[in-house]
Design an enzyme around this catalytic site. Structure first.
Site, PDB file in Angstrom:
ATOM      1  N   SER A 243      12.100 -77.307  14.129  1.00 42.98           N
ATOM      2  CA  SER A 243      13.396 -76.951  14.731  1.00 42.98           C
ATOM      3  C   SER A 243      14.124 -75.897  13.893  1.00 42.98           C
ATOM      4  O   SER A 243      14.655 -74.915  14.432  1.00 42.98           O
ATOM      5  CB  SER A 243      14.276 -78.185  14.929  1.00 42.98           C
ATOM      6  N   HIS A 273       7.782 -84.068  16.657  1.00 40.99           N
ATOM      7  CA  HIS A 273       8.978 -83.778  15.845  1.00 40.99           C
ATOM      8  C   HIS A 273      10.064 -84.795  16.237  1.00 40.99           C
ATOM      9  O   HIS A 273       9.833 -85.996  16.162  1.00 40.99           O
ATOM     10  CB  HIS A 273       9.360 -82.308  16.078  1.00 40.99           C
ATOM     11  N   ARG A 329      14.771 -90.629   3.893  1.00 37.35           N
ATOM     12  CA  ARG A 329      15.684 -90.845   5.029  1.00 37.35           C
ATOM     13  C   ARG A 329      15.372 -92.189   5.701  1.00 37.35           C
ATOM     14  O   ARG A 329      16.256 -92.845   6.226  1.00 37.35           O
ATOM     15  CB  ARG A 329      15.567 -89.687   6.035  1.00 37.35           C
ATOM     16  N   ASP A 375      11.962 -91.106  11.538  1.00 38.88           N
ATOM     17  CA  ASP A 375      12.082 -91.654  12.894  1.00 38.88           C
ATOM     18  C   ASP A 375      11.611 -93.103  13.010  1.00 38.88           C
ATOM     19  O   ASP A 375      11.828 -93.740  14.041  1.00 38.88           O
ATOM     20  CB  ASP A 375      11.302 -90.764  13.872  1.00 38.88           C
ATOM     21  N   ARG A 401      21.184 -82.053  13.178  1.00 38.20           N
ATOM     22  CA  ARG A 401      20.384 -80.911  12.713  1.00 38.20           C
ATOM     23  C   ARG A 401      21.176 -79.596  12.760  1.00 38.20           C
ATOM     24  O   ARG A 401      20.889 -78.634  12.031  1.00 38.20           O
ATOM     25  CB  ARG A 401      19.101 -80.864  13.546  1.00 38.20           C
ATOM     26  N   ARG A 421       8.711 -61.452  11.262  1.00 40.33           N
ATOM     27  CA  ARG A 421       7.509 -60.931  11.925  1.00 40.33           C
ATOM     28  C   ARG A 421       6.287 -61.139  11.030  1.00 40.33           C
ATOM     29  O   ARG A 421       5.858 -60.234  10.324  1.00 40.33           O
ATOM     30  CB  ARG A 421       7.723 -59.432  12.233  1.00 40.33           C
TER      31      ARG A 421
HETATM   32  N1  HAX Z   1      -1.044 -91.844  13.613  1.00 37.07           N
HETATM   33  C1  HAX Z   1      -2.329 -91.552  13.868  1.00 37.07           C
HETATM   34  N2  HAX Z   1      -2.938 -90.439  13.418  1.00 37.07           N
HETATM   35  C2  HAX Z   1      -2.220 -89.627  12.633  1.00 37.07           C
HETATM   36  C3  HAX Z   1      -0.896 -89.898  12.275  1.00 37.07           C
HETATM   37  C4  HAX Z   1      -0.295 -91.047  12.809  1.00 37.07           C
HETATM   38  N3  HAX Z   1       0.994 -91.353  12.593  1.00 37.07           N
HETATM   39  N4  HAX Z   1      -0.448 -88.897  11.475  1.00 37.07           N
HETATM   40  C5  HAX Z   1      -1.481 -88.036  11.326  1.00 37.07           C
HETATM   41  N5  HAX Z   1      -2.555 -88.464  12.042  1.00 37.07           N
HETATM   42  C6  HAX Z   1      -3.818 -87.778  12.234  1.00 37.07           C
HETATM   43  C7  HAX Z   1      -3.568 -86.420  12.881  1.00 37.07           C
HETATM   44  O1  HAX Z   1      -3.366 -86.571  14.289  1.00 37.07           O
HETATM   45  C8  HAX Z   1      -4.819 -85.677  12.491  1.00 37.07           C
HETATM   46  O2  HAX Z   1      -5.864 -86.129  13.320  1.00 37.07           O
HETATM   47  P1  HAX Z   1      -7.017 -85.113  13.884  1.00 37.07           P
HETATM   48  O3  HAX Z   1      -7.626 -84.487  12.669  1.00 37.07           O
HETATM   49  O4  HAX Z   1      -7.910 -85.991  14.649  1.00 37.07           O
HETATM   50  O5  HAX Z   1      -6.267 -84.095  14.716  1.00 37.07           O
HETATM   51  C9  HAX Z   1      -5.080 -86.193  11.076  1.00 37.07           C
HETATM   52  O6  HAX Z   1      -4.401 -87.470  10.993  1.00 37.07           O
HETATM   53  C10 HAX Z   1      -4.560 -85.289   9.985  1.00 37.07           C
HETATM   54  O7  HAX Z   1      -3.183 -85.054  10.201  1.00 37.07           O
HETATM   55  P2  HAX Z   1      -2.187 -84.808   8.950  1.00 37.07           P
HETATM   56  O8  HAX Z   1      -2.645 -83.576   8.264  1.00 37.07           O
HETATM   57  O9  HAX Z   1      -2.054 -86.059   8.172  1.00 37.07           O
HETATM   58  O10 HAX Z   1      -0.795 -84.588   9.678  1.00 37.07           O
HETATM   59  P3  HAX Z   1      -0.183 -83.260  10.289  1.00 37.07           P
HETATM   60  O11 HAX Z   1       0.497 -82.517   9.203  1.00 37.07           O
HETATM   61  O12 HAX Z   1      -1.189 -82.497  11.089  1.00 37.07           O
HETATM   62  O13 HAX Z   1       0.865 -83.849  11.330  1.00 37.07           O
HETATM   63  C11 HAX Z   1       2.593 -85.266  12.086  1.00 37.07           C
HETATM   64  C12 HAX Z   1       2.079 -84.409  10.925  1.00 37.07           C
HETATM   65  C13 HAX Z   1       4.001 -85.713  11.764  1.00 37.07           C
HETATM   66  C14 HAX Z   1       2.629 -84.406  13.358  1.00 37.07           C
HETATM   67  C15 HAX Z   1       1.659 -86.477  12.273  1.00 37.07           C
HETATM   68  O14 HAX Z   1       1.677 -87.287  11.117  1.00 37.07           O
HETATM   69  C16 HAX Z   1       2.016 -87.330  13.482  1.00 37.07           C
HETATM   70  O15 HAX Z   1       1.562 -87.017  14.597  1.00 37.07           O
HETATM   71  N6  HAX Z   1       2.845 -88.418  13.319  1.00 37.07           N
HETATM   72  C17 HAX Z   1       3.305 -89.226  14.408  1.00 37.07           C
HETATM   73  C18 HAX Z   1       4.443 -88.535  15.144  1.00 37.07           C
HETATM   74  C19 HAX Z   1       5.715 -88.533  14.310  1.00 37.07           C
HETATM   75  O16 HAX Z   1       6.120 -89.546  13.758  1.00 37.07           O
HETATM   76  N7  HAX Z   1       6.387 -87.372  14.235  1.00 37.07           N
HETATM   77  C20 HAX Z   1       7.651 -87.232  13.490  1.00 37.07           C
HETATM   78  C21 HAX Z   1       7.467 -86.509  12.178  1.00 37.07           C
HETATM   79  C22 HAX Z   1       8.766 -86.363  11.409  1.00 37.07           C
HETATM   80  C23 HAX Z   1       9.686 -85.451  12.127  1.00 37.07           C
HETATM   81  O17 HAX Z   1       9.489 -84.262  12.283  1.00 37.07           O
HETATM   82  N8  HAX Z   1      10.716 -86.013  12.678  1.00 37.07           N
HETATM   83  O18 HAX Z   1      11.538 -85.323  13.485  1.00 37.07           O
END
Ligand code: HAX
Length: 439
Positions: A243, A273, A329, A375, A401, A421
């Site tokens: 964001s 997010h 948080r 969250d 935010r 860019r």
């Molecule tokens: N549950 C299951 N699998 C998860 C996971 C979770 N909570 N978190 C990461 N993974 C998986 C990823 O999907 C990825 O799988 P693939 O290789 O099969 O695609 C693998 O683990 C590696 O991911 P990572 O490198 O650990 O995590 P990223 O940096 O790619 O992603 C995310 C970070 C927050 C998007 C991820 O942890 C996620 O999807 N979490 C659940 C959604 C969530 O809680 N989002 C809020 C985040 C905080 C925020 O921004 N709040 O606003």
């Protein structure tokens, strides 16, 4: 010129000179490398943005102007009548001018935002025309964009404003937008979930207290305290999160903050997010519904988590792109819950998940951070106070935010940062790099 703007002018004109000299004298110095995984993998960790207001450390979590959340809770001014939580006004002041405000400063800011908080008629008309079935985040974005016709920046730009004044117009727009957001958000909440019966703001309340009052949640003092904490801790997470980065990119084109913050909210509305806050409580409620109990055993919870993973879904509220420890948080909300509502069943489930989820995610071997993020906790607390309509939760996050990204937009315009860019490459180019290295 108001007292905050005057301070910001003094601080930012000094830093502008320093940043200009840094770029001129040391611009060629290499400070970071980039690898192929980062290019394919969502630019994780690439240092490529200037952001003054906060910093995220993988292990220590967020600091705002060098202060952690527990430190902020001690030093930021609170409500005069003894509320325990910090006022978000104080954090905005700190992010904007890098100084701890006095109580008189935050009192002034509460009043200033109250004065600026009236929604334009065009926004009220636009909001009234939307079906209640439209997701609250979509309504929020439309409402923000509808105010763009009142942008001081857009008007002055069209009249030929000098570059030297961009910060001034951005400050005015940012102050107006922040002031109006609680009213817009409360309008959406009351329209969608309370038959359009709206509650007028009160002149003697602070920004977060007024928001709580306008939502109409039991008119509970503790809920006001919760909103003060909530709107403080969700305010900023350095510049690279989706964001904040969106706002930075859009605003770098000199689109005003109504457009750039609307873009930021579109980013926040994604389930990876900010929408994760609604997903978490929805997922927990589905579990309690399925198990027909709000006090499940660890074995039941483990099975539910494994079933979620087997279905190819993520565990909402867990994991993070940067953090490698439990999110401070999350901890701040846990402390609040321990203090105010420790016997709540949903709160206890959140704490049970904190125990059960990390080993399961850790055992997958691919999740870089098995710990809870911001969250994971918020929904359970909101439900306790009666704010059960979880499709509204990301709007709450969005209101907060604004403090970080709009303070940062003021800095970007004051420092004269250019159009953003970065360079993209294609897969052929990456393969060629690998070949060249082998040779
Ligand atoms: N549950 C299951 N699998 C998860 C996971 C979770 N909570 N978190 C990461 N993974 C998986 C990823 O999907 C990825 O799988 P693939 O290789 O099969 O695609 C693998 O683990 C590696 O991911 P990572 O490198 O650990 O995590 P990223 O940096 O790619 O992603 C995310 C970070 C927050 C998007 C991820 O942890 C996620 O999807 N979490 C659940 C959604 C969530 O809680 N989002 C809020 C985040 C905080 C925020 O921004 N709040 O606003």
């Amino acid at each position: 010129m108001d007292r905050l703007k005057k301070k910001f002018e003094q601080k930012s004109s000094k830093l502008k000179k320093e940043v200009k000299a840094l770029r001129k004298e040391h611009g060629a110095q290499v400070v970071a490398d980039v690898n192929i995984a980062q290019i394919i993998g969502g630019m994780r960790g690439i240092k490529s943005m200037l952001w003054e207001t906060s910093e995220l450390d993988a292990n220590k979590g967020i600091t705002f102007r060098g202060k952690s959340i527990p430190e902020l809770k001690k030093i930021l001014p609170r409500k005069k009548d003894g509320g325990k939580e910090p006022l978000p006004e104080g954090l905005f002041w700190m992010m904007l001018v890098d100084e701890l405000p006095k109580r008189a400063d935050v009192d002034w800011l509460s009043k200033e935002w109250y004065k600026r908080s009236k929604l334009p008629q065009v926004t009220l008309d636009t909001m009234a025309s939307l079906p209640t079935s439209t997701h609250p985040m979509t309504q929020f974005i439309i409402g923000i964009n509808s105010m763009q016709s009142t942008s001081v920046f857009a008007k002055r730009y069209a009249e030929g404003m000098s570059k030297d004044d961009y910060w001034d117009a951005t400050y005015e727009d940012s102050m107006n937008l922040i002031a109006r957001l609680p009213r817009l958000a409360a309008y959406i909440y009351r329209k969608v979930y309370h038959k359009g019966v709206h509650i007028a703001p009160m002149a003697n309340l602070d920004w977060a207290g007024n928001f709580a009052h306008m939502l109409g949640i039991n008119n509970d003092e503790d809920f006001k305290s919760l909103m003060r904490l909530y709107l403080t801790i969700h305010a900023d997470h350095e510049g690279g999160n989706a964001s904040a980065h969106t706002a930075h990119l859009v605003n770098s084109t000199l689109a005003d903050v109504y457009l750039s913050f609307g873009g930021a909210m579109a980013s926040l509305a994604g389930p990876l997010h900010g929408l994760a806050n609604q997903e978490v409580i929805k997922w927990i409620m589905e579990m309690t519904h399925k198990l027909k109990t709000t006090t499940p055993s660890d074995a039941q919870v483990k099975k539910y988590i494994n079933d979620t993973l087997k279905a190819g879904k993520v565990i909402p509220g867990y994991g993070h792109a940067v953090l490698r420890e439990p999110d401070p948080r999350f901890t701040a909300q846990r402390v609040f819950a321990e203090d105010y509502i420790k016997d709540d069943d949903y709160v206890k489930i959140v704490w049970q998940l904190f125990k059960v989820v990390p080993p399961i995610l850790g055992a997958l071997g691919k999740v870089k951070n098995p710990w809870p993020n911001v969250d994971a906790h918020s929904g359970a607390i909101l439900v306790h106070y009666g704010l059960k309509e979880y499709t509204f939760y990301t709007v709450l996050f969005g209101v907060s935010r604004a403090l970080g990204v709009l303070a940062a937009s003021c800095w970007s315009r004051a420092l004269g940062l250019p159009l953003e860019r970065p360079k993209s490459v294609n897969s052929e180019w990456l393969k060629a790099q690998v070949k060249a290295k082998k040779r």
